[in-house]
Design an enzyme around this catalytic site. Sequence first.
Site, PDB file in Angstrom:
ATOM      1  CG  ASP A   1      -4.564   0.406  56.783  1.00  0.00           C
ATOM      2  OD1 ASP A   1      -3.833   1.377  57.037  1.00  0.00           O
ATOM      3  OD2 ASP A   1      -5.015  -0.355  57.650  1.00  0.00           O
TER       4      ASP A   1
ATOM      5  CG  ASP B   1      -2.644   2.253  63.659  1.00  0.00           C
ATOM      6  OD1 ASP B   1      -2.948   3.291  63.031  1.00  0.00           O
ATOM      7  OD2 ASP B   1      -2.912   1.106  63.249  1.00  0.00           O
TER       8      ASP B   1
END
Length: 412
Positions: free
Chosen positions: A222, A160
């Site tokens: 997301d 990430d």
Amino acid sequence: MAVYLFVLFFVAVYLSSVVELLDNGLARRPPMGWMSWGYYMCGVDCQRNPQKCLDEKLILSVADKFYKEGYQEAGFEYIIIDDCWSEKKRDHNGKLVADRKRFPNGMKYIADYIHKLGLKFGMYTNIAATTCMGYPGSREHFKTDAKMFAEWEVDYLKVDGCFVEEDYLNIAYIKLGAHLNATGRPMVYSCSWPYYIEFIHHKQPDYQSVSKYCNVWRSYHDVVTSWSAIKAIVTHYLEAYEHLYKFHGPGHWNDPDMLIFGTGSLTDSQSRVHIAVYAMLAAPLLLSCDMNRISEYEKKLLLNLDLIAIAQDPLGVMAKPHALQRLVTMWVKPHLPKKGDKYNSVSFALVNLSDETATVSFTPGQYGLNSSDNYAVMDIFAQLFIRNMSLSDTFRVNVPSEDAAIYTMFPL
């Protein structure tokens, strides 16, 4: 200015000395498997919410499901633990430690269990000092963490990019990738690099560089467990096709994020849209769900080998979208098998995001088919032969609201 130029020079020299382009030979087809985040998220409160507990028992149960219920044979192989897996602090040696209550046997134990079933194991980190949820990240620990992931026999690493500046993003992913390569352990390298460049720093990502250093990359928000999230992802890839398709192919994949089957979020028709677009995009197929909640129909879609063959085609072509009507798109994807090593098979996915049934017609010969002989047409969802067609024939079909159909034409 002199100091700034010196820093840039130092970085360039450092990178030239340690960085090699990604050359791990992995992800020649889009990865398939399961990832914890979309459904379980940061599931650390196992006493109050045992149904959403991210722990050892859950991960081993997913492995058992893959092994026993046909998912492995269909190609689902990676089982990936996302954020919130570790203790809140590194140990006295500066190493990450798995949460002692939720993962009492440690990550190597889980990796060994998964590997004995012939499956593959994945994990998560962040290039910042902390992860997106506040757990220890890998900044200033790239070499140590890369070695640790290799020792744990990790096969897939999701990385990430929360909480870091733009310039660091453009250096850190390359640097961490170099340390992963240096371990000698082949690990699929999944980056969120372009997402943070575009949606946090509001710049155009350099996909040419991303595709050199990453196997898989996130380029949109997301997914969440809702139909509106799926529509937004489909629309994004429709609009971003020209920016994305040229960097997509074997070893290097755009990732629209996880499949939300098994979450009770979609109707059967919406599930067809979800997996149809992902298959046509040649996207990773990573479930995020309670495997016990997958419906019989969702399981039928996931184990539809004709559909998986399109998704996993070795050519790895990202389907091209063509607008037929408002909110109705036809995605066109050439793939194997070929006739005489010259004429591709071609799949057409008709996707209707509107709230009304759409009647569409198209002439396949206008979309890249090139064999003068006929084509056999197969309905992929029904797994049935329809009829033979020539290039000049017109195909007419009704596509219900929020639904999709896929037809594959094989050259005869």
